[in-house]
Design an enzyme around this catalytic site. Sequence first.
Site, PDB file in Angstrom:
ATOM      1  N   ASN A   9     146.378  82.074  36.241  1.00 28.10           N
ATOM      2  CA  ASN A   9     147.795  82.329  36.487  1.00 28.10           C
ATOM      3  C   ASN A   9     148.037  82.229  37.989  1.00 28.10           C
ATOM      4  O   ASN A   9     147.666  83.123  38.743  1.00 28.10           O
ATOM      5  CB  ASN A   9     148.148  83.735  35.967  1.00 28.10           C
ATOM      6  CG  ASN A   9     149.595  84.101  36.258  1.00 28.10           C
ATOM      7  OD1 ASN A   9     150.393  83.261  36.661  1.00 28.10           O
ATOM      8  ND2 ASN A   9     149.925  85.374  36.061  1.00 28.10           N
ATOM      9  N   LYS A  11     150.834  82.216  39.547  1.00 25.46           N
ATOM     10  CA  LYS A  11     152.012  82.984  39.997  1.00 25.46           C
ATOM     11  C   LYS A  11     152.866  82.131  40.944  1.00 25.46           C
ATOM     12  O   LYS A  11     152.934  80.919  40.785  1.00 25.46           O
ATOM     13  CB  LYS A  11     151.560  84.309  40.618  1.00 25.46           C
ATOM     14  CG  LYS A  11     150.629  85.094  39.685  1.00 25.46           C
ATOM     15  CD  LYS A  11     150.388  86.497  40.116  1.00 25.46           C
ATOM     16  CE  LYS A  11     149.440  87.176  39.126  1.00 25.46           C
ATOM     17  NZ  LYS A  11     149.207  88.581  39.401  1.00 25.46           N
ATOM     18  N   HIS A  93     154.312  88.985  31.046  1.00 25.59           N
ATOM     19  CA  HIS A  93     153.470  89.454  32.148  1.00 25.59           C
ATOM     20  C   HIS A  93     154.116  90.697  32.775  1.00 25.59           C
ATOM     21  O   HIS A  93     155.338  90.785  32.865  1.00 25.59           O
ATOM     22  CB  HIS A  93     153.316  88.343  33.200  1.00 25.59           C
ATOM     23  CG  HIS A  93     152.256  88.673  34.216  1.00 25.59           C
ATOM     24  ND1 HIS A  93     152.487  89.537  35.253  1.00 25.59           N
ATOM     25  CD2 HIS A  93     150.962  88.288  34.313  1.00 25.59           C
ATOM     26  CE1 HIS A  93     151.369  89.661  35.968  1.00 25.59           C
ATOM     27  NE2 HIS A  93     150.433  88.908  35.413  1.00 25.59           N
ATOM     28  N   GLU A  95     154.514  91.589  35.707  1.00 24.31           N
ATOM     29  CA  GLU A  95     155.419  91.313  36.834  1.00 24.31           C
ATOM     30  C   GLU A  95     156.801  90.923  36.325  1.00 24.31           C
ATOM     31  O   GLU A  95     157.817  91.246  36.956  1.00 24.31           O
ATOM     32  CB  GLU A  95     154.796  90.234  37.741  1.00 24.31           C
ATOM     33  CG  GLU A  95     153.642  90.814  38.548  1.00 24.31           C
ATOM     34  CD  GLU A  95     152.556  89.840  38.957  1.00 24.31           C
ATOM     35  OE1 GLU A  95     152.776  88.618  38.900  1.00 24.31           O
ATOM     36  OE2 GLU A  95     151.459  90.310  39.323  1.00 24.31           O
ATOM     37  N   GLU A 163     146.127  93.643  30.222  1.00 23.59           N
ATOM     38  CA  GLU A 163     146.130  93.709  31.681  1.00 23.59           C
ATOM     39  C   GLU A 163     146.710  95.048  32.123  1.00 23.59           C
ATOM     40  O   GLU A 163     147.939  95.186  32.229  1.00 23.59           O
ATOM     41  CB  GLU A 163     147.005  92.600  32.258  1.00 23.59           C
ATOM     42  CG  GLU A 163     146.581  91.200  31.873  1.00 23.59           C
ATOM     43  CD  GLU A 163     147.103  90.199  32.881  1.00 23.59           C
ATOM     44  OE1 GLU A 163     146.283  89.626  33.587  1.00 23.59           O
ATOM     45  OE2 GLU A 163     148.324  90.025  32.991  1.00 23.59           O
ATOM     46  N   GLY A 169     145.870  92.659  40.765  1.00 20.15           N
ATOM     47  CA  GLY A 169     146.018  92.372  42.192  1.00 20.15           C
ATOM     48  C   GLY A 169     145.609  93.507  43.109  1.00 20.15           C
ATOM     49  O   GLY A 169     145.919  93.499  44.298  1.00 20.15           O
ATOM     50  N   SER A 203     142.233  91.914  38.442  1.00 16.89           N
ATOM     51  CA  SER A 203     141.203  91.914  39.487  1.00 16.89           C
ATOM     52  C   SER A 203     139.859  91.362  39.005  1.00 16.89           C
ATOM     53  O   SER A 203     138.795  91.856  39.397  1.00 16.89           O
ATOM     54  CB  SER A 203     141.029  93.324  40.069  1.00 16.89           C
ATOM     55  OG  SER A 203     142.222  93.737  40.713  1.00 16.89           O
TER      56      SER A 203
HETATM   57  P1  PGA Z   1     144.746  89.337  39.453  1.00 17.39           P
HETATM   58  O1  PGA Z   1     146.011  88.992  38.528  1.00 17.39           O
HETATM   59  O2  PGA Z   1     143.560  88.608  38.854  1.00 17.39           O
HETATM   60  O3  PGA Z   1     145.115  88.824  40.811  1.00 17.39           O
HETATM   61  O4  PGA Z   1     144.557  90.810  39.396  1.00 17.39           O
HETATM   62  C1  PGA Z   1     145.906  88.964  37.136  1.00 17.39           C
HETATM   63  C2  PGA Z   1     147.251  88.721  36.542  1.00 17.39           C
HETATM   64  O5  PGA Z   1     148.260  89.239  37.010  1.00 17.39           O
HETATM   65  O6  PGA Z   1     147.393  88.002  35.555  1.00 17.39           O
END
Ligand code: PGA
Length: 246
Positions: A9, A11, A93, A95, A163, A169, A203
């Site tokens: 992903n 983003k 997601h 976000e 997640e 993140g 992460s």
């Molecule tokens: P990350 O993001 O691996 O940077 O923690 C995962 C995600 O949001 O799908």
Amino acid sequence: MTRPCLVANWKMNLTPHESVALAGTIARRVPPNVDTVICPSFVALEDVARALSGSLVALGAQDVHEESAGAFTGSVSVSMIKDAGCQYVIVGHSERRLQYGETDVSIQKKITLALSAGITPILCVGETAAEREAGKAAEVVTRQVTTALHGLTGSASLLIAYEPVWAIGTGTPANAEDAARMVEHIRSVVTSSGPVRVLYGGSVIKDNVVGFVGPQKFDGVLVGGASLDADSFIAISEAVAAQYVV
Ligand code: PGA
């Protein structure tokens, strides 16, 4: 044995040119026994589709609108991402849920539309830190999964990414044993009789991925930050592939 799946992903990162370059490098190096999906920004989809053509890597979008067409300025429909070459779409997601107020109901509509277009949804679920501290992680994930999949019958093929919001993140992934308990929980609430693969996200890096993936654990991972660099993404892919060598 279920084939493992790795989703990148990206983003809101990388221009179309940068996306094509990274996708091409990744496509040349992915292990053959892992299903790999790259999700660049909307504006990079068509170019990345061309870069991935003939490779083992599939294309996904990061979101899609819940209606099929109409007066929704700035939004992108299922038929648009399909035409651009997507076989997958990330839906719900955290976000999107937290920054754009997406609800379980709108996520359910997106899943229905995607499936009717022959696109495999990657449904993201997971609790916030506050929900976890309140002992509500399983309850929240149950609500997210059951509402999103409401009305789904038959043998739809799906991916569900667990997640935990606090792990995304932050550099602090979930504890692998805690997360693995959620795999069984998610499987127990899914109504589809089709193939459902459950991924972990939050992460993930090469040094921790082995704790999450393998028979009896998650069927793969969804990777954000570490998917923006070919070496780190391929190192994760190879670590996953090694868990599935028979
Ligand atoms: P990350 O993001 O691996 O940077 O923690 C995962 C995600 O949001 O799908």
